[in-house]
Enzyme design. Structure first.
Site, PDB file in Angstrom:
ATOM      1  N   GLY A   1       0.796  -1.228   0.000  1.00  0.00           N
ATOM      2  CA  GLY A   1       0.000   0.000   0.000  1.00  0.00           C
ATOM      3  C   GLY A   1       0.826   1.273   0.000  1.00  0.00           C
ATOM      4  O   GLY A   1       0.370   2.308   0.491  1.00  0.00           O
ATOM      5  N   SER A   2       2.036   1.232  -0.577  1.00  0.00           N
ATOM      6  CA  SER A   2       2.834   2.468  -0.568  1.00  0.00           C
ATOM      7  C   SER A   2       2.213   3.541  -1.481  1.00  0.00           C
ATOM      8  O   SER A   2       2.325   4.738  -1.203  1.00  0.00           O
ATOM      9  CB  SER A   2       4.297   2.195  -0.930  1.00  0.00           C
TER      10      SER A   2
ATOM     11  N   ILE B   1     -11.356  -7.180 -11.393  1.00  0.00           N
ATOM     12  CA  ILE B   1     -12.613  -6.560 -10.968  1.00  0.00           C
ATOM     13  C   ILE B   1     -13.721  -7.051 -11.915  1.00  0.00           C
ATOM     14  O   ILE B   1     -13.601  -6.910 -13.136  1.00  0.00           O
ATOM     15  CB  ILE B   1     -12.523  -5.018 -11.047  1.00  0.00           C
TER      16      ILE B   1
ATOM     17  N   ASN C   1      -6.437   2.790 -12.294  1.00  0.00           N
ATOM     18  CA  ASN C   1      -5.435   1.841 -11.799  1.00  0.00           C
ATOM     19  C   ASN C   1      -4.048   2.421 -12.049  1.00  0.00           C
ATOM     20  O   ASN C   1      -3.849   3.162 -13.020  1.00  0.00           O
ATOM     21  CB  ASN C   1      -5.577   0.523 -12.579  1.00  0.00           C
TER      22      ASN C   1
ATOM     23  N   HIS D   1      -0.124   1.244 -12.860  1.00  0.00           N
ATOM     24  CA  HIS D   1       0.603   0.060 -13.350  1.00  0.00           C
ATOM     25  C   HIS D   1       2.077   0.431 -13.548  1.00  0.00           C
ATOM     26  O   HIS D   1       2.374   1.499 -14.086  1.00  0.00           O
ATOM     27  CB  HIS D   1      -0.013  -0.405 -14.675  1.00  0.00           C
TER      28      HIS D   1
ATOM     29  N   ASP E   1      -5.493  -3.993 -17.715  1.00  0.00           N
ATOM     30  CA  ASP E   1      -4.535  -2.959 -18.144  1.00  0.00           C
ATOM     31  C   ASP E   1      -4.813  -2.382 -19.538  1.00  0.00           C
ATOM     32  O   ASP E   1      -3.888  -1.906 -20.203  1.00  0.00           O
ATOM     33  CB  ASP E   1      -3.093  -3.515 -18.123  1.00  0.00           C
TER      34      ASP E   1
ATOM     35  N   GLU F   1       5.812   6.472  -9.260  1.00  0.00           N
ATOM     36  CA  GLU F   1       4.388   6.180  -9.046  1.00  0.00           C
ATOM     37  C   GLU F   1       3.841   7.050  -7.907  1.00  0.00           C
ATOM     38  O   GLU F   1       2.722   7.557  -7.969  1.00  0.00           O
ATOM     39  CB  GLU F   1       4.184   4.707  -8.691  1.00  0.00           C
TER      40      GLU F   1
HETATM   41  C1  GRF Z   1       2.753  -0.830  -7.792  1.00  0.00           C
HETATM   42  O1  GRF Z   1       3.921  -1.052  -8.515  1.00  0.00           O
HETATM   43  C2  GRF Z   1       1.590  -0.604  -8.729  1.00  0.00           C
HETATM   44  O2  GRF Z   1       1.950   0.003  -9.934  1.00  0.00           O
HETATM   45  C3  GRF Z   1       1.116  -1.989  -9.004  1.00  0.00           C
HETATM   46  O3  GRF Z   1       1.288  -2.676  -7.793  1.00  0.00           O
HETATM   47  C4  GRF Z   1       2.321  -2.068  -7.023  1.00  0.00           C
HETATM   48  C5  GRF Z   1       1.738  -1.746  -5.690  1.00  0.00           C
HETATM   49  O4  GRF Z   1       2.712  -1.316  -4.791  1.00  0.00           O
HETATM   50  N1  GRF Z   1      -0.216  -2.029  -9.535  1.00  0.00           N
HETATM   51  P1  GRF Z   1       2.267  -0.725  -3.389  1.00  0.00           P
HETATM   52  O5  GRF Z   1       1.450  -1.812  -2.677  1.00  0.00           O
HETATM   53  O6  GRF Z   1       1.457   0.509  -3.627  1.00  0.00           O
HETATM   54  O7  GRF Z   1       3.544  -0.457  -2.682  1.00  0.00           O
END
Ligand code: GRF
Length: 193
Positions: free
Chosen positions: A12-13, A90, A104, A106, A147, A176
């Site tokens: 969940g970062s 989903i 989403n 990715h 995706d 991200e």
């Molecule tokens: C991220 O790389 C995101 O792009 C992908 O899953 C990963 C989740 O990382 N869909 P985190 O749990 O948010 O750290």
């Protein structure tokens, strides 16, 4: 105030990056809940620390799963649903109900390195195996194909000659954490060009 709802299966970062953005006054929104398929997802602890309700909906046969998800989602009335490391598909009835309101993140430059099985470290391994010189991350709308929904925003990351999947994963994740809150802000304030 706009209401965000997150789906996450992992640490969940990315979820945290949006929590931080709200707490620092960079995003005018509230998070009304976290849905996860795993009772041990790190995202649950992050939610708890910020008084965000978590809902564990384990993977179930398709019809029951969509029924359960819609039951949790409806009363929360989210304006925008954010998938951030959510590993279940989903169901179509859910993507239809929230069409244009579900995004989403990715870890690749879609449409490259997307689709079933293309997640996490698998993506970065494939990028390096194919000797790409650039990778990155993408925020896109969710439809019922993995995706493949419309791309909203991307950020490129250079792949260096001595890159490993782990170093690339770290570099992409760092981007991200900036791209996700920024894109949410733009979507909520109609600033996307
Ligand atoms: C991220 O790389 C995101 O792009 C992908 O899953 C990963 C989740 O990382 N869909 P985190 O749990 O948010 O750290």
């Amino acid at each position: 105030m706009h209401k965000l709802l997150f789906f996450a299966s992992g640490s969940g970062s990315n979820f945290q990056s949006v929590i931080d953005s709200i707490e620092h006054g960079q995003l005018n929104a509230s998070i009304v809940g976290l849905i996860t398929d795993r009772a041990d997802a790190g995202a649950i602890e992050r939610a708890g620390k910020h008084s965000i309700m978590s809902y564990v909906v384990p993977p179930l046969p398709k019809d029951t799963f969509s029924e359960q998800l819609l039951k949790v989602l409806a009363p929360l009335e989210p304006d925008l649903i954010v998938l951030a490391g959510y590993l279940q598909k989903i169901p179509a009835s859910v993507t239809e109900t929230y069409r244009g309101r579900m995004i989403n993140i990715h870890p690749s430059l879609l449409p490259k390195y997307g689709g079933k099985g293309c997640y996490g470290i698998h993506v970065h391994r494939a990028v390096i195996h194919n000797r790409e010189s650039v990778s990155g991350c993408t925020v896109h709308f969710v439809n019922d194909h993995y995706d493949r929904g419309k791309i909203i925003a991307q950020k490129e990351v250079p792949v260096s000659a001595d890159e490993t999947p782990d170093t690339l994963a770290r570099k992409v994740l760092e981007e991200e954490h900036k791209l996700l809150p920024k894109t949410i802000r733009q979507l909520l304030t109609n600033q996307l060009t």
